[in-house]
Design a protein around this motif. Structure first.
Motif, mmCIF file in Angstrom:
data_model
loop_
_atom_site.group_PDB
_atom_site.id
_atom_site.type_symbol
_atom_site.label_atom_id
_atom_site.label_comp_id
_atom_site.label_asym_id
_atom_site.label_seq_id
_atom_site.Cartn_x
_atom_site.Cartn_y
_atom_site.Cartn_z
ATOM 1 N N LEU A 1 -62.467 -8.634 -12.228
ATOM 2 C CA LEU A 1 -62.368 -8.370 -13.667
ATOM 3 C C LEU A 1 -62.471 -9.651 -14.495
ATOM 4 N N SER B 1 -66.194 -10.389 -14.664
ATOM 5 C CA SER B 1 -66.824 -9.435 -15.573
ATOM 6 C C SER B 1 -66.522 -9.776 -17.030
ATOM 7 N N LEU B 2 -65.289 -10.169 -17.287
ATOM 8 C CA LEU B 2 -64.904 -10.544 -18.650
ATOM 9 C C LEU B 2 -65.600 -11.833 -19.081
ATOM 10 N N CYS C 1 -69.110 -10.966 -20.082
ATOM 11 C CA CYS C 1 -69.164 -10.291 -21.380
ATOM 12 C C CYS C 1 -68.889 -11.265 -22.530
ATOM 13 N N ASN D 1 -61.633 -6.020 -20.600
ATOM 14 C CA ASN D 1 -63.025 -5.723 -20.272
ATOM 15 C C ASN D 1 -63.551 -4.560 -21.090
#
Length: 100
Positions: free
Chosen positions: A25, A28-29, A32, A86
Motif C-alpha cells: 500500500l 501504491s500510494l 499515486c 490510497n
C-alpha cells in the motif's frame, strides 16, 4: 507510583501486517502521489524534465511511507490507514484526470 508504561499504549510488534501495508500500500500510494504531482505540479504534464523528477520521486516517497508504517500501534490500523489514503488519493487522481 503508577507505572508510566501502563498508561501509554504500546506500539505492538505486528511486523507482518505492517510490512505488507508499507510494501504494497505504501508503494501504491507513492505511485499515486507522484501521479498527482505530475498532473497538478508546475507546467502540467508537458513540463520539461518533469517525467524524470516524477519517476525519481517515487522511491523516496515509498521509503518514507514504508518507514512510517512501523509507527502505527497495530498492523490492522496501518492497513486501514494506508488503504484509506490510497482510496482517497486514487479518487482524487481519477477526478483530476477526467476533469482536465
Amino acid at each position: 507510583m503508577p507505572n508510566s508504561a501502563a498508561r501509554k499504549p504500546k506500539i505492538q510488534p505486528d511486523w507482518w501486517r505492517k510490512t505488507i501495508a508499507g510494501g504494497v500500500l505504501g508503494f501504491s500510494l507513492a505511485l499515486c502521489l507522484s501521479g498527482l504531482f505530475a498532473w497538478l505540479g508546475p507546467g502540467g504534464l508537458s513540463a520539461e524534465n518533469k517525467t524524470q523528477f516524477v519517476m525519481w520521486s517515487i522511491a523516496p516517497m515509498w521509503m518514507l511511507l514504508f518507514a512510517a508504517v512501523y509507527l502505527f500501534q497495530t498492523g490492522n490500523r496501518a492497513l486501514l490507514s494506508y488503504g484509506t489514503a490510497n482510496l482517497l488519493a486514487y479518487g482524487a487522481l481519477f477526478f483530476i484526470k477526467h476533469s482536465f
